[in-house]
Every structure is written in structure tokens, then in C-alpha cells.
Design a protein around this motif. Structure first.
Motif, PDB file in Angstrom:
ATOM      1  N   UNK A   1      53.864  25.260  38.016  1.00 35.59           N
ATOM      2  CA  UNK A   1      52.717  25.389  38.741  1.00 35.59           C
ATOM      3  C   UNK A   1      51.651  26.065  37.980  1.00 35.59           C
TER       4      UNK A   1
ATOM      5  N   UNK B   1      48.882  27.353  39.046  1.00 33.46           N
ATOM      6  CA  UNK B   1      48.320  28.377  39.835  1.00 33.46           C
ATOM      7  C   UNK B   1      48.514  29.678  39.292  1.00 33.46           C
TER       8      UNK B   1
ATOM      9  N   UNK C   1      49.663  35.037  43.126  1.00 34.24           N
ATOM     10  CA  UNK C   1      48.777  35.612  44.172  1.00 34.24           C
ATOM     11  C   UNK C   1      48.720  37.193  43.544  1.00 34.24           C
ATOM     12  N   UNK C   2      49.751  37.927  43.576  1.00 32.44           N
ATOM     13  CA  UNK C   2      49.881  38.980  43.088  1.00 32.44           C
ATOM     14  C   UNK C   2      48.853  39.451  42.119  1.00 32.44           C
TER      15      UNK C   2
ATOM     16  N   UNK D   1      45.924  38.028  41.238  1.00 35.28           N
ATOM     17  CA  UNK D   1      44.677  38.188  41.640  1.00 35.28           C
ATOM     18  C   UNK D   1      44.436  39.281  42.449  1.00 35.28           C
ATOM     19  N   UNK D   2      45.331  39.936  43.054  1.00 33.87           N
ATOM     20  CA  UNK D   2      45.107  41.185  43.755  1.00 33.87           C
ATOM     21  C   UNK D   2      45.150  42.475  42.844  1.00 33.87           C
TER      22      UNK D   2
ATOM     23  N   UNK E   1      44.162  42.693  39.587  1.00 30.24           N
ATOM     24  CA  UNK E   1      42.939  42.927  38.836  1.00 30.24           C
ATOM     25  C   UNK E   1      42.676  44.139  38.212  1.00 30.24           C
TER      26      UNK E   1
ATOM     27  N   UNK F   1      41.705  44.636  35.189  1.00 30.96           N
ATOM     28  CA  UNK F   1      40.693  44.622  34.465  1.00 30.96           C
ATOM     29  C   UNK F   1      39.365  45.205  35.229  1.00 30.96           C
ATOM     30  N   UNK F   2      39.298  44.503  36.338  1.00 35.28           N
ATOM     31  CA  UNK F   2      38.163  44.843  37.183  1.00 35.28           C
ATOM     32  C   UNK F   2      38.299  46.298  37.587  1.00 35.28           C
ATOM     33  N   UNK F   3      39.338  47.047  37.832  1.00 37.18           N
ATOM     34  CA  UNK F   3      39.386  48.259  38.163  1.00 37.18           C
ATOM     35  C   UNK F   3      39.076  49.118  37.118  1.00 37.18           C
TER      36      UNK F   3
ATOM     37  N   UNK G   1      36.854  48.316  34.804  1.00 34.69           N
ATOM     38  CA  UNK G   1      35.490  48.092  34.744  1.00 34.69           C
ATOM     39  C   UNK G   1      34.743  49.125  35.716  1.00 34.69           C
TER      40      UNK G   1
ATOM     41  N   UNK H   1      51.599  49.388  34.433  1.00 26.48           N
ATOM     42  CA  UNK H   1      50.681  50.257  35.276  1.00 26.48           C
ATOM     43  C   UNK H   1      50.519  51.668  34.662  1.00 26.48           C
TER      44      UNK H   1
END
Lengths: 630, 193
Positions: free
Chosen positions: B1, B3, B6-7, B9-10, B12, B14-16, B18, B163
Motif C-alpha cells: 500500500x 498510502x 495514518x499515525x 500523519x498525526x 508529524x 517535524x512540524x512540531x 518547526x 520520541x
């Protein structure tokens, strides 16, 4: 097989990161301490609406005083007690009303209510993200905002009354409790509330920027983002760069108020007493305040502009005119907003040369503003306009922005500002260009995205009623103020009866007050429509406005994670409306060019030779078929 | 797959991360606001200014905070190599150095106070600014110490290395920032003394 896997991961999505056990969403986690951006957006919106109603009622109270200064309204005493002894609002309380009205409207409604609602709702939905970068910080942002609201409203219940030094809280008036009763406990609460508020906006802004930069779906490059997102993104950047400066100004003010420093205080005599503070500079506060304060007005108006751009393109069934110019003008406004703060301080004894510099930078802002205005007009020009309530409010924004913006050119002039400063001309200017225009943008957004938020439609007829009350009402309230200001009537004055030259304006004030009351009554149409439609409105279809952006590809029923299964990929810009050669008058961003061969244009392929080759081949084939047919 | 799970995506991260950088920007703007306030204030009148030589104890605090940046980095490296015992050790050393920094700053305040360079009731607010700079910075140090202690791992068996590294990164970005921030403030004060 694949769908069950997706279903399974979807269930997981509702959980916070640290616990691995299964639990169901409770009332508390779903509606109160929600980390879902859609719910947080609704929380911001409803809190913002409540604050807006409070701010509006405060304005009606002081309009009653201004319109009928000699009349007694016993009802006021019943509600306000000692603040309206004998049925007349006291001067101290009048100032408090003006202050809190300004604070609520600028910060709580048009900053948090506007950015908080629509950035939260639309950034993930229009970019194709499951949620914000940090849903937890997002939740914190709302609850800090809510706390700020509660503290601000609590100041009405302290004995010395709420802050009353104006929303700009200039020291020394705001720094000395003995200067005015509102500068005692009320001012302290104001400052605490604002610290919470700033923390909230910063948390929000960090989330918005990080989400926009890091979490766009596949294919969504920056130049395929809707203008709403560009506006929210640049607004958030302004917030991050300007709010901390307000913090530093407020921190110094707190020290001056409570710790005996003299950053802003110098050589003061209050009620015959010489104060110990020496050597401070009150102008310093103005510099720190307006370094935030000016970007703040763009923080207020830019999201409204973004919303209006999106709604106008959708409802004109035309691509937005000059997409790139719209983005660059937003960037231009953002950059310029940081070098114009001195135009609030022309009369503080500023060096005239420096005043000239600030004047030039200020007048340059007219350029990007005019670019935006003309682009909006060109967008609706010969469009197939659908006059939905949202569209009307978007047009209302343009109207207010033009009529209020023109007076900005007067006020930005350092010489003209000498007579106009602190007069009703200023009140008229910013209420039109920032107040009315931004609130129109906000209402436009509410009408347009209500189906997305609540899955139901708002009533159109009530929407029209609301629009005309608001639009005509706002003009009737604020337009006469220009003439009062030109005549030299100062703002923030309690009554016009004491001065000979102002007396003739009393009838105008009565008129303005009536207009304000009627416009306020018109808002009931909105409130009824909004809250009634949440529960009983017509059920919305998935894409009620036939819009091409990504948020309308999500199911009507909300789910955590926004899209069941894979996030859609984006192939085209957001404004493919009425594209020649296509069967419908809009093409969603998720439709690949391979499915719209009949309407593709050479520049759609951004110089991709393979795609161009396929397109040319297809066209040749079509032509050949057509010739054979003949 | 093909895709993405999902996990992911949530999560993220890297975004945190940033967001932490953005926070540093806003925090730096706060200090830029204060220091430019100092400049505007001081320029208005020649009698204003720091008008004193900064006590030497600020040199020690500068040394301590630079050293703590080093130990913070060692903690980060240890965490990356999954040496959790070393990671904890270095984190605690960093926190202790942070405590020393607190002590030195307070000593500096005491010395200034004895010289008559006081915070409140001072007609020369340029001198009050020193206290505001240092107090605001110490607030950041306090937050940094909380982050340090949160990064300490007690149960090694339950560590998620991704983490853990993320948390160390966040902590070290912040800690290095407040180190550099102090150097900025110190140099700013030195240039104006």
C-alpha cells in the motif's frame, strides 16, 4: 481489505499520543477539551460571537450617552447601579465602555474570533492535513483565549471598574491607579487578560505557520494554496513578529504600575501630589505599542481579505483576478506594516523628517491595497454572480475597504494629521476600514463555511435581511463622523454639550445613535439564524457552493482526521471556475488534468514537456475525429 | 500500500519541531523589543545609560551557560546512541549548571544593588532594564530546566527511541537558544556599560 485497515487506523486517530489504550470520546474530550481543529474553530467562533455581542452592547450604552446626553434612563441604573446613577452613565464608566469595546472588538473578536475560527477550520481542510501540527497546543490556544475573555469580563465586577485608559492604554494614565478609577484593579485585570490573550494568539500562530509549511498534501505547493491560506499564513507571521513586542511593552508597564520603576513615568503631579517616579519616557510605550499595534490592524483585515477573495471567486464563477498579484500584495502589506507604526505618533513631537519617512511608507501601503481592490472588482466584473449572503458580505468588505481606505490617505499625511489626529475623523476611518470591513469578512466566512462547520445551511432570507441592516447601518453610523472630525470634534469625549462649537453636532449624534441601535437590532437576525440553523437548518450537501477547494471534498459528517482513507492529492490551482471547454463551471483541485483534456491550456502544465505532448496528441486526435465526422 | 500510515500523519514530529523554532523567533523578538526599548530610552537623554561596570560574576555565569550547552549536546549525542544512562547524567549536569547560572545571576543583582544600581525607584530606567533583561532570561532558563527534567528517562525499557530523540532535540534547541540569548544580552549590556 484496504478499507478495514483504514477504518482501524481512523479509530486510532482519536487518541492522544501517549496513551495506547482504547477509550471512547466523552463529552469532555469532544466538546470541551477537544483537540480536533474543527471543534476548536467552532469554539473560537461561538466565543467570538458572544464577545462581539458584548462589545456591541457596550457600544450601544455609550451611544445612548452620546445621543441623549441630557436625558435620564432609569433602566440603566437598574442594570448598572452606581455606574449610571440617576439613569445617566458616569464619565468614568463611559471611558471604561469605550476602552473595553475597543479591546474586545480588536483583539477578542477580530483577532481571535476571526483568525482563530477560520485559520483553525480552513488550514487543515484546504491544505489536506489531518489536523494542526500540534493539536494539543491548539487546544491550549483556545483555553488561554477563553481565560482571557473571562478575566476581561471579570473586570466589570471589581469595585473600581474596568480599565478606562483607551484600548491603547497609554501611560501615564494607565500606569497610575490614582489617575483614574479604571487604572486600579481594572487595569491590572486588563493586563493579565492580555498576557493570556497574547499567549493564545502566539500558540495559534505557531501552529498555523508550521502546519502551512509542513503539512500540505501531495501536490499542494505554495502556489496552489487558496488565497485564504495565504492570508492566514501571513497573518500568523505578523502575529509572531509583532505580539512579542507588545509583551515587552506590557511587561514594562506592569513593572511601572506595581514595582515602582519609571520606564514610562516622569515628573508627574497628580492631585497636588508630586510622584516619586523620575526620568521615564511615555513615548517609549507608544513605540512599543504601535510596533505591534499597526501590524495588528493587518492581522485583523488580512484574514477577512483572504476569505472575501475566496468567496468572491466562488460566487462570481470566475477565477480570482491576478492570483499572484493578490499574494504579492498581501506580502507587500505584511512587510510594510512593520515600518509604518510612526504614523500613529505624528503629534508626539516626532522629528518632522522622521514623520516624513513614516508618511511615505504609509502612503505606499495604498499600492498593494489598491491592487487588491481592483483585483476584486475585476473578479466580479462580468462574472456569473450568485448573490449568496456570503457574497454580499464579501462585496460589503470591498465597499467598506474602499470608503475607509480613502480616508487613510488623509490621515497618513503628517501635516493633515495635525488637525485630524484624535478626532472623529480617525474614528470614522478605522471603523470603516478595519471594523466594518473585517466584520463583513468574518460574517462572509460564517455564511460561507457554516455548512462545513455544522453540516447545515443558514437561512438565506434572514441572511439578506442581516446584510442590509449591517451594511446600511454601518454607513449611517460611521459616515457622519467624518464631518464631525473635520470640524474638530475630538474622540472619547463624554458629552458634546459643554462646548459651544460641538453643540450643533448633537442632532447628528442622536441620528448616529439611532442608526447604531437599529443596526444592532438587525444583528438579531444573524444570531437567530446562526443558532437556530445549527440545530434546525436545512441539511447541507457536500459541496453546496460548487466550490473547487479541498475542504468540500470531505464528508459532511465530521470525523477526526477529516478524510476517510487517503488524503486527496491536488493537481491544479484553486480557482478553476468557468474554464472554457469544460462541462461544469468548476473543476475541483483534486481533478487531474488527464480528466479534463477538453479544457486544458498550455500554461496548465508548467512547462512539463511530457504532459504537453500528451495534450497536443489528444487535441490532434480530437481534430481528426471531428474532420472524419464531417 | 503506497498510502502513508495514518499515525505518521498525526505525529508529524517535524512540524512540531518547526513550532519550536518559531517560538524561538517570537521569543527573540520579545528581547529585541526590550533591547530596542533600551536604545530608544537611553538615546533620549545623555544622563541615561547603564553608567556602571558590570560585575565580573556575569562572566562566570556566561562561562557556566556555555559549558551547559556543551553538556546538553553530549546528552543529545548519548540519547541518539541509545546510551540512556549517559543521557540522564548529562541532562542532570546541564540542569545543575543551569542552577549555578541562576545563583550567579542573583549574585550579580546583589552586587549591582549594593552599588546603588537598583531596580525600582531608579530615575535612570536604563539601569532598571538590566533587571528586566536578566529576569526575562531567567524565566526562559526556568522553562529550559523543566524541559531538561522532562527529558530525563527513568524506565529504560519503555523508551521509544524516536520520541526520545525528538524530545532531546526540542530540549537542546531551546537550551542552545537561551545560551545564545544570554550571550546576546551580555554583549548588548557590555557594549552599553
Amino acid at each position: 481489505m484496504a478499507s478495514t485497515a483504514i477504518q482501524h487506523t481512523l479509530e486510532h486517530s482519536g487518541h492522544s499520543h501517549d496513551d495506547h489504550g482504547h477509550h471512547h470520546e466523552t463529552f469532555l474530550t469532544k466538546y470541551v477539551f477537544s483537540q480536533d481543529h474543527k471543534m476548536i474553530a467552532k469554539q473560537f467562533l461561538i466565543t467570538g460571537i458572544i464577545m462581539a455581542v458584548i462589545g456591541m452592547l457596550l457600544s450601544i450604552l455609550f451611544r445612548i450617552q452620546l445621543g441623549w446626553p441630557d436625558q435620564s434612563f432609569p433602566l440603566l441604573e437598574t442594570f448598572l447601579g452606581k455606574w449610571a446613577e440617576g439613569g445617566r452613565i458616569k464619565p468614568d464608566f463611559y471611558l471604561a465602555l469605550v476602552t473595553i469595546h475597543g479591546t474586545i472588538m480588536v483583539f477578542f473578536v477580530l483577532t481571535a474570533g476571526l483568525s482563530g475560527t477560520f485559520s483553525n477550520l480552513l488550514i487543515p481542510l484546504q491544505l489536506g492535513a489531518r489536523d494542526m501540527a500540534s493539536p494539543f497546543v491548539n487546544m491550549l490556544s483556545f483555553w488561554f483565549f477563553f481565560t482571557a475573555c473571562v478575566i476581561m469580563m471579570a473586570s466589570f465586577f471589581v469595585e473600581s471598574g474596568p480599565a478606562s485608559a483607551g484600548w491603547t492604554i497609554y501611560p501615564p494614565l494607565s500606569a497610575l491607579p490614582q489617575a483614574i478609577s479604571g487604572s486600579a484593579a481594572g487595569m491590572t485585570l486588563w493586563l493579565i487578560s492580555m498576557v493570556f490573550f497574547i499567549a493564545s494568539s502566539l500558540m495559534g500562530a505557531l501552529n498555523y505557520i508550521s502546519t502551512v509549511l509542513n503539512m500540505r498534501t501531495k501536490g499542494m505547493d505554495m502556489w496552489k494554496m487558496p488565497l485564504t491560506i495565504w492570508a492566514f499564513f501571513l497573518t500568523a507571521i505578523l502575529g509572531v513578529l509583532s505580539f512579542p513586542v507588545l509583551v515587552s511593552g506590557v511587561v514594562l508597564l506592569i513593572f511601572d504600575r506595581s514595582f515602582g520603576t519609571s520606564f514610562y513615568l516622569s515628573e508627574l503631579v497628580v492631585q497636588g501630589q508630586v510622584l516619586p517616579q523620575q526620568g521615564g519616557s511615555p513615548i517609549l510605550f507608544q513605540h512599543l505599542f504601535w510596533f505591534l499595534g499597526h501590524p495588528e490592524v493587518y492581522i485583523v483585515i488580512m484574514p477577512a481579505m483572504g476569505i472575501a477573495s475566496e468567496v468572491m471567486a466562488t460566487n462570481s464563477r470566475k477565477p480570482i483576478f491576478g492570483y499572484h498579484a493578490m499574494v504579492y500584495s498581501l506580502i507587500g502589506i505584511s512587510v510594510l506594516s512593520f515600518i509604518v507604526w510612526g504614523h500613529h505618533m505624528f503629534v508626539t513631537g516626532m522629528n518632522p523628517f522622521l514623520g516624513g519617512v513614516f508618511m511615505i511608507t504609509t502612503l505606499i501601503i495604498a499600492v498593494p491595497s489598491a491592487v487588491k481592490t481592483f483585483n476584486w472588482l475585476a473578479t466580479i466584473w462580468r462574472g456569473n454572480i450568485r448573490f449568496t449572503p456570503a457574497m454580499l458580505f464579501a462585496i460589503g468588505l470591498v465597499s467598506f475597504f474602499i470608503s475607509g481606505g480613502l480616508t487613510g490617505i488623509f490621515l497618513g499625511n503628517a501635516a493633515l494629521d495635525i488637525p485630524l489626529h484624535d478626532s472623529y475623523f480617525v474614528v470614522a476611518h478605522f471603523h470603516l476600514v478595519m471594523g466594518s470591513a473585517a466584520i463583513c469578512g468574518m460574517l462572509c466566512g460564517v455564511y460561507h463555511w457554516f455548512p462545513k462547520m455544522f453540516g447545515r445551511m443558514m437561512d438565506e432570507k434572514l441572511g439578506y435581511l442581516h446584510f442590509w441592516f449591517t451594511f446600511i447601518g454601518a454607513y449611517l453610523v460611521f459616515f457622519p463622523m467624518h464631518f464631525m472630525g473635520l470640524d474638530g470634534v475630538p474622540r472619547r469625549y463624554y458629552a458634546f454639550t459643554e462646548f459651544e462649537f460641538m453643540k450643533e453636532w448633537l442632532t447628528v449624534n442622536t441620528f448616529v445613535s439611532w442608526a447604531a441601535i437599529i443596526a444592532a437590532i438587525g444583528q438579531i437576525a444573524f444570531l437567530w439564524n446562526f443558532f437556530h440553523s445549527i440545530f434546525y437548518g436545512k441539511k447541507a450537501v457536500q459541496n453546496p457552493w460548487e466550490s473547487s477547494t479541498l475542504e468540500w471534498t470531505t464528508p459532511v459528517e465530521h470525523l477526526h482526521g477529516n478524510w476517510p482513507g487517503e488524503i486527496p492529492t491536488v493537481y491544479r490551482w484553486p480557482y478553476d471556475y468557468s474554464k472554457p471547454g469544460h462541462t461544469t463551471d468548476f473543476i475541483p483541485q483534486t481533478t487531474p488534468f488527464s480528466q479534463t483534456m477538453s479544457s486544458n491550456l498550455p500554461h496548465d502544465f508548467e512547462g512539463n514537456p511530457e504532459a504537453e505532448r500528451i495534450q497536443i496528441e489528444w487535441q490532434k486526435k480530437q481534430q481528426a475525429e471531428a474532420e472524419q465526422g464531417v | 500500500m503506497a498510502q502513508k500510515p495514518f499515525e505518521n500523519d498525526r505525529e508529524n514530529l517535524k512540524a512540531k519541531k518547526f513550532m519550536m523554532w518559531l517560538f524561538l523567533v517570537s521569543s527573540f523578538i520579545y528581547f529585541a523589543g526590550l533591547t530596542s526599548g533600551f536604545i530608544v530610552y537611553t538615546a533620549e537623554d545623555p544622563s541615561r545609560g547603564i553608567n556602571t561596570i558590570l560585575p565580573d560574576v556575569f562572566k562566570y555565569s556566561t562561562g557556566v551557560i556555555i559549558l551547559s550547552s556543551l553538556t546538553m549536546h553530549l546528552a543529545y549525542l548519548a540519547g541518539k546512541k541509545l546510551q540512556f544512562r549517559m543521557q540522564n547524567l548529562y541532562l542532570l549536569i546541564t540542569a545543575v549548571l543551569g542552577l549555578f547560572f541562576f545563583v550567579f545571576q542573583f549574585q550579580g543583582w546583589g552586587l549591582l544593588f549594593n552599588r546603588g544600581v537598583v531596580f525600582s525607584g531608579n530615575p535612570n530606567a536604563s539601569q532598571s532594564f538590566i533587571y528586566v533583561f536578566i529576569a526575562s532570561h531567567l524565566l526562559h532558563i526556568a522553562v529550559g530546566m523543566i524541559l531538561l527534567l522532562r527529558a530525563v528517562r527513568l524506565k529504560f525499557s519503555r523508551i521509544d527511541p524516536v520520541r526520545n530523540t525528538f524530545r532531546l532535540e526540542i530540549t537542546s534547541i531551546f537550551w542552545h537558544f537561551i545560551d545564545i540569548l544570554w550571550i546576546y544580552l551580555y554583549v548588548f549590556l557590555l557594549l552599553n556599560q
